[in-house]
Design a protein around this motif. Structure first.
Motif, short mmCIF file in Angstrom:
data_model
loop_
_atom_site.label_atom_id
_atom_site.label_comp_id
_atom_site.label_asym_id
_atom_site.label_seq_id
_atom_site.Cartn_x
_atom_site.Cartn_y
_atom_site.Cartn_z
N ILE A 278 -18.11 13.04 27.71
CA ILE A 278 -18.72 12.91 29.03
C ILE A 278 -20.02 12.10 28.94
CG2 ILE A 278 -19.82 14.22 30.90
CD1 ILE A 278 -16.83 14.33 31.01
N LEU A 279 -20.76 12.28 27.85
CA LEU A 279 -21.98 11.50 27.66
C LEU A 279 -21.67 10.02 27.58
CD1 LEU A 279 -25.03 11.34 27.10
CD2 LEU A 279 -24.48 11.60 24.67
N ALA A 280 -20.62 9.66 26.85
CA ALA A 280 -20.24 8.25 26.72
C ALA A 280 -19.77 7.69 28.05
CB ALA A 280 -19.15 8.09 25.66
N VAL A 281 -19.03 8.49 28.82
CA VAL A 281 -18.58 8.05 30.15
C VAL A 281 -19.78 7.82 31.06
CG1 VAL A 281 -17.29 8.73 32.20
CG2 VAL A 281 -16.32 9.13 29.96
N THR A 282 -20.75 8.73 31.01
CA THR A 282 -21.94 8.59 31.84
C THR A 282 -22.75 7.36 31.45
OG1 THR A 282 -22.02 10.99 32.05
CG2 THR A 282 -24.02 9.78 32.64
N LEU A 283 -22.98 7.17 30.15
CA LEU A 283 -23.73 6.01 29.69
C LEU A 283 -22.99 4.71 29.98
CD1 LEU A 283 -25.27 7.24 26.33
CD2 LEU A 283 -26.41 6.86 28.51
N LEU A 284 -21.67 4.73 29.85
CA LEU A 284 -20.88 3.55 30.17
C LEU A 284 -20.96 3.23 31.66
CD1 LEU A 284 -18.97 1.45 28.97
CD2 LEU A 284 -17.09 2.99 29.47
N SER A 285 -20.97 4.24 32.50
CA SER A 285 -21.10 4.03 33.94
C SER A 285 -22.46 3.43 34.29
CB SER A 285 -20.92 5.35 34.69
OG SER A 285 -19.68 5.91 34.42
N VAL A 286 -23.50 3.95 33.69
CA VAL A 286 -24.84 3.41 33.92
C VAL A 286 -24.92 1.98 33.40
CG1 VAL A 286 -27.28 3.66 33.32
CG2 VAL A 286 -25.95 5.66 33.97
N LEU A 287 -24.32 1.71 32.24
CA LEU A 287 -24.33 0.36 31.68
C LEU A 287 -23.58 -0.61 32.58
CD1 LEU A 287 -25.07 -1.42 29.22
CD2 LEU A 287 -22.83 -0.84 28.30
N LYS B 9 -18.16 2.51 19.17
CA LYS B 9 -18.53 2.94 17.81
C LYS B 9 -19.88 3.65 17.81
CE LYS B 9 -15.39 1.13 15.00
NZ LYS B 9 -14.55 1.89 14.13
N VAL B 10 -20.84 3.09 18.56
CA VAL B 10 -22.17 3.69 18.62
C VAL B 10 -22.11 5.08 19.25
CG1 VAL B 10 -24.43 3.48 19.74
CG2 VAL B 10 -23.43 1.52 18.60
N MET B 11 -21.27 5.23 20.27
CA MET B 11 -21.17 6.51 20.98
C MET B 11 -20.27 7.51 20.25
SD MET B 11 -23.25 6.27 23.36
CE MET B 11 -22.90 7.85 24.05
N GLY B 12 -19.63 7.11 19.17
CA GLY B 12 -18.79 8.03 18.41
C GLY B 12 -17.45 8.32 19.05
N VAL B 13 -16.96 7.39 19.85
CA VAL B 13 -15.67 7.56 20.52
C VAL B 13 -14.55 7.29 19.52
CG1 VAL B 13 -14.19 6.65 22.34
CG2 VAL B 13 -16.63 6.95 22.75
N GLU B 14 -13.54 8.14 19.57
CA GLU B 14 -12.40 7.97 18.67
C GLU B 14 -11.25 7.33 19.43
OE1 GLU B 14 -11.43 11.77 17.08
OE2 GLU B 14 -13.47 12.13 16.38
#
Length: 145
Positions: free
Chosen positions: A118-127, A41-46
């Protein structure tokens, strides 16, 4: 009143301990699931449904376990290459994040009910990397030795 069987007491104790373990696992999985939904939700993923998120998480774990093998092999090879400490820690972190990114990206491609940037995937990977390194008590000892 005399007890007839100690086996019944052991069975009851086993059922109670098993139920407690299942309750704890259920609480952990539900909190992980809702935390993941909060992150999305925070990352705006649908996403279309919660089942799409469940499938997405399942595929992340499946592909993550496969790519984790490659990641561990590369880190082992880098460890034997006698790199200096800072270069080794940075390279190991990059390899872990890259393979986590790869597994999340493949899961995103396979699940049609969810759209992840891609930003959400990158942040999720780092998380995921940060969670793994925080939960792994030997992370710094293995990486620096």
């Amino acid at each position: 009143m005399k007890r007839k069987s100690r086996g019944m007491d052991r069975l009851i104790a086993f059922i109670i301990v098993g139920a407690m373990v299942l309750i704890i696992l259920a609480i952990l999985m539900v909190s992980y699931f809702f935390g993941f939904i909060g992150f999305l939700k925070v990352m705006g993923v649908e996403y279309e449904s919660y089942w799409a998120i469940c499938l997405f998480l399942f595929l992340i774990f499946v592909f993550g376990s496969i790519t984790e093998l490659f990641s561990k092999v590369l880190i082992f090879l880098m460890k034997n290459a006698r790199l200096n400490r800072v270069l080794f820690i940075t390279s190991a972190a990059f390899v872990d994040i890259f393979f986590t990114f790869l597994s999340v990206y493949i899961a995103d491609l396979l699940v049609s009910g969810i759209t992840v940037s891609i930003l959400a995937v990158t942040l999720l990977s780092v998380l995921f990397f940060l969670m793994e390194s925080a939960l792994d008590s030997e992370f710094l000892r293995k990486k620096t030795s």
